[in-house]
Design a protein around this motif. Structure first.
Motif, PDB file in Angstrom:
ATOM      1  N   UNK A  41       0.829  -1.213   0.000  1.00  0.00           N
ATOM      2  CA  UNK A  41       0.000   0.000   0.000  1.00  0.00           C
ATOM      3  C   UNK A  41       0.858   1.256   0.000  1.00  0.00           C
ATOM      4  N   UNK A  42       1.916   1.261   0.803  1.00  0.00           N
ATOM      5  CA  UNK A  42       2.815   2.419   0.849  1.00  0.00           C
ATOM      6  C   UNK A  42       3.499   2.611  -0.498  1.00  0.00           C
ATOM      7  N   UNK A  43       3.927   1.526  -1.101  1.00  0.00           N
ATOM      8  CA  UNK A  43       4.599   1.599  -2.411  1.00  0.00           C
ATOM      9  C   UNK A  43       3.663   2.205  -3.443  1.00  0.00           C
ATOM     10  N   UNK A  44       2.443   1.728  -3.490  1.00  0.00           N
ATOM     11  CA  UNK A  44       1.503   2.224  -4.500  1.00  0.00           C
ATOM     12  C   UNK A  44       1.173   3.701  -4.295  1.00  0.00           C
ATOM     13  N   UNK A  45       1.204   4.151  -3.042  1.00  0.00           N
ATOM     14  CA  UNK A  45       0.933   5.565  -2.761  1.00  0.00           C
ATOM     15  C   UNK A  45       2.149   6.446  -3.029  1.00  0.00           C
ATOM     16  N   UNK A  46       3.328   5.848  -3.120  1.00  0.00           N
ATOM     17  CA  UNK A  46       4.553   6.648  -3.192  1.00  0.00           C
ATOM     18  C   UNK A  46       5.194   6.664  -4.573  1.00  0.00           C
ATOM     19  N   UNK A  47       4.436   6.341  -5.582  1.00  0.00           N
ATOM     20  CA  UNK A  47       4.983   6.408  -6.934  1.00  0.00           C
ATOM     21  C   UNK A  47       5.267   7.872  -7.273  1.00  0.00           C
ATOM     22  N   UNK A  48       6.395   8.093  -7.920  1.00  0.00           N
ATOM     23  CA  UNK A  48       6.736   9.456  -8.332  1.00  0.00           C
ATOM     24  C   UNK A  48       5.924   9.772  -9.582  1.00  0.00           C
ATOM     25  N   UNK A  49       5.016  10.736  -9.434  1.00  0.00           N
ATOM     26  CA  UNK A  49       4.187  11.101 -10.572  1.00  0.00           C
ATOM     27  C   UNK A  49       5.032  11.783 -11.640  1.00  0.00           C
ATOM     28  N   UNK A  50       4.758  11.502 -12.864  1.00  0.00           N
ATOM     29  CA  UNK A  50       5.421  12.125 -14.015  1.00  0.00           C
ATOM     30  C   UNK A  50       6.937  11.986 -13.965  1.00  0.00           C
ATOM     31  N   UNK A  51       7.434  10.816 -13.594  1.00  0.00           N
ATOM     32  CA  UNK A  51       8.881  10.651 -13.486  1.00  0.00           C
ATOM     33  C   UNK A  51       9.552  10.809 -14.847  1.00  0.00           C
ATOM     34  N   UNK A  52       8.907  10.329 -15.889  1.00  0.00           N
ATOM     35  CA  UNK A  52       9.475  10.463 -17.230  1.00  0.00           C
ATOM     36  C   UNK A  52       9.508  11.929 -17.633  1.00  0.00           C
ATOM     37  N   UNK A  53       8.438  12.649 -17.329  1.00  0.00           N
ATOM     38  CA  UNK A  53       8.399  14.080 -17.640  1.00  0.00           C
ATOM     39  C   UNK A  53       9.503  14.826 -16.889  1.00  0.00           C
ATOM     40  N   UNK A  54       9.651  14.533 -15.605  1.00  0.00           N
ATOM     41  CA  UNK A  54      10.664  15.230 -14.796  1.00  0.00           C
ATOM     42  C   UNK A  54      12.069  14.935 -15.306  1.00  0.00           C
ATOM     43  N   UNK A  95      15.482   5.348  -8.944  1.00  0.00           N
ATOM     44  CA  UNK A  95      14.245   5.422  -8.161  1.00  0.00           C
ATOM     45  C   UNK A  95      13.116   4.681  -8.869  1.00  0.00           C
ATOM     46  N   UNK A  96      13.037   4.847 -10.161  1.00  0.00           N
ATOM     47  CA  UNK A  96      11.999   4.162 -10.934  1.00  0.00           C
ATOM     48  C   UNK A  96      12.188   2.647 -10.869  1.00  0.00           C
ATOM     49  N   UNK A  97      13.424   2.195 -10.997  1.00  0.00           N
ATOM     50  CA  UNK A  97      13.695   0.756 -10.924  1.00  0.00           C
ATOM     51  C   UNK A  97      13.387   0.209  -9.529  1.00  0.00           C
ATOM     52  N   UNK A  98      13.746   0.957  -8.492  1.00  0.00           N
ATOM     53  CA  UNK A  98      13.471   0.511  -7.121  1.00  0.00           C
ATOM     54  C   UNK A  98      11.966   0.435  -6.883  1.00  0.00           C
ATOM     55  N   UNK A  99      11.234   1.418  -7.382  1.00  0.00           N
ATOM     56  CA  UNK A  99       9.774   1.388  -7.256  1.00  0.00           C
ATOM     57  C   UNK A  99       9.209   0.111  -7.895  1.00  0.00           C
ATOM     58  N   UNK A 100       9.660  -0.185  -9.102  1.00  0.00           N
ATOM     59  CA  UNK A 100       9.166  -1.383  -9.790  1.00  0.00           C
ATOM     60  C   UNK A 100       9.558  -2.659  -9.047  1.00  0.00           C
ATOM     61  N   UNK A 101      10.762  -2.680  -8.486  1.00  0.00           N
ATOM     62  CA  UNK A 101      11.203  -3.830  -7.701  1.00  0.00           C
ATOM     63  C   UNK A 101      10.303  -4.027  -6.485  1.00  0.00           C
ATOM     64  N   UNK A 102      10.010  -2.936  -5.793  1.00  0.00           N
ATOM     65  CA  UNK A 102       9.141  -3.023  -4.614  1.00  0.00           C
ATOM     66  C   UNK A 102       7.724  -3.455  -4.998  1.00  0.00           C
ATOM     67  N   UNK A 103       7.232  -2.924  -6.079  1.00  0.00           N
ATOM     68  CA  UNK A 103       5.869  -3.238  -6.520  1.00  0.00           C
ATOM     69  C   UNK A 103       5.749  -4.725  -6.881  1.00  0.00           C
ATOM     70  N   UNK A 104       6.652  -5.211  -7.709  1.00  0.00           N
ATOM     71  CA  UNK A 104       6.586  -6.623  -8.110  1.00  0.00           C
ATOM     72  C   UNK A 104       7.004  -7.546  -6.971  1.00  0.00           C
ATOM     73  N   UNK A 105       8.005  -7.118  -6.195  1.00  0.00           N
ATOM     74  CA  UNK A 105       8.483  -7.951  -5.088  1.00  0.00           C
ATOM     75  C   UNK A 105       7.433  -8.169  -4.022  1.00  0.00           C
TER      76      UNK A 105
END
Length: 181
Positions: A41-54, A95-105
């Motif tokens: 739940x914390x991971x899903x709430x903590x995604x960096x919005x518009x990471x590609x844009x930034x 950060x994007x890779x870590x987010x994906x790791x946490x989400x899938x993990x």
């Protein structure tokens, strides 16, 4: 008759002890599942919005400054800001890779815990290794928790630098283009 009674009591005692062990194992798995659910739940709430844009925006700012700033000297303050900005931009990828790791993990860990719980409930698999399996999964949950903590700290620091420096350096890079015309 005494031997049969002794044997029956021994079997009954063994079965009741293994049932207690089973309940403790299931309780531990339920606690681990709740922890993983919270992590998820914390991971899903903590995604960096518009990471590609930034990331793209910061690359554009750096490129504009690099192509349009023609001076022999660089203000020390501007140099430090550019260095911090470049370091910040480079953190978006990890950060994007870590987010994906946490989400899938976390999703995979919930599945694994459910399978282990099912095995323990049905008594299938290697019963004598259930505690080892539970300890292994407990270690994985702890690792997910550590990764999440590190991710949240790094995300907060990176976004703070972005919010602090991006508007100023964006304006500076656009001013360089206007001055050139």
């Amino acid at each position: 008759m005494k031997q049969f009674l002794f044997f029956s009591l021994s079997v009954l005692l063994f079965v009741s002890c293994s049932d207690l062990k089973k309940q403790d194992q299931l309780k531990t798995i339920d606690q681990l599942s709740k922890t993983v659910d919270s992590i998820q739940k914390i991971v899903l709430k903590s995604e960096i919005d518009s990471i590609v844009y930034r990331k793209t925006a910061t690359q554009d700012v750096e490129l504009r400054i690099k192509q349009n700033f023609h001076s022999d000297t660089l203000n020390l303050a501007l140099g430090k800001k550019m260095d911090a900005y470049k370091v910040m931009r480079r953190k978006f990828g990890p950060l994007s890779r870590t987010y994906n790791t946490l989400k899938t993990g976390s999703a995979e860990e919930l599945k694994t815990l459910n399978l282990l719980k099912s095995d323990i409930n049905s008594g299938s698999g290697e019963r004598d290794k259930y505690n080892e399996f539970i300890q292994f999964e407990k270690n994985k949950v702890e690792q997910l928790s550590i990764i999440l903590t590190d991710y949240l700290k790094e995300k907060d620091k990176t976004l703070a630098v972005y919010k602090q420096l991006h508007p100023e350096l964006l304006a500076f890079s656009l001013a360089l283009i206007k001055d050139k015309k």
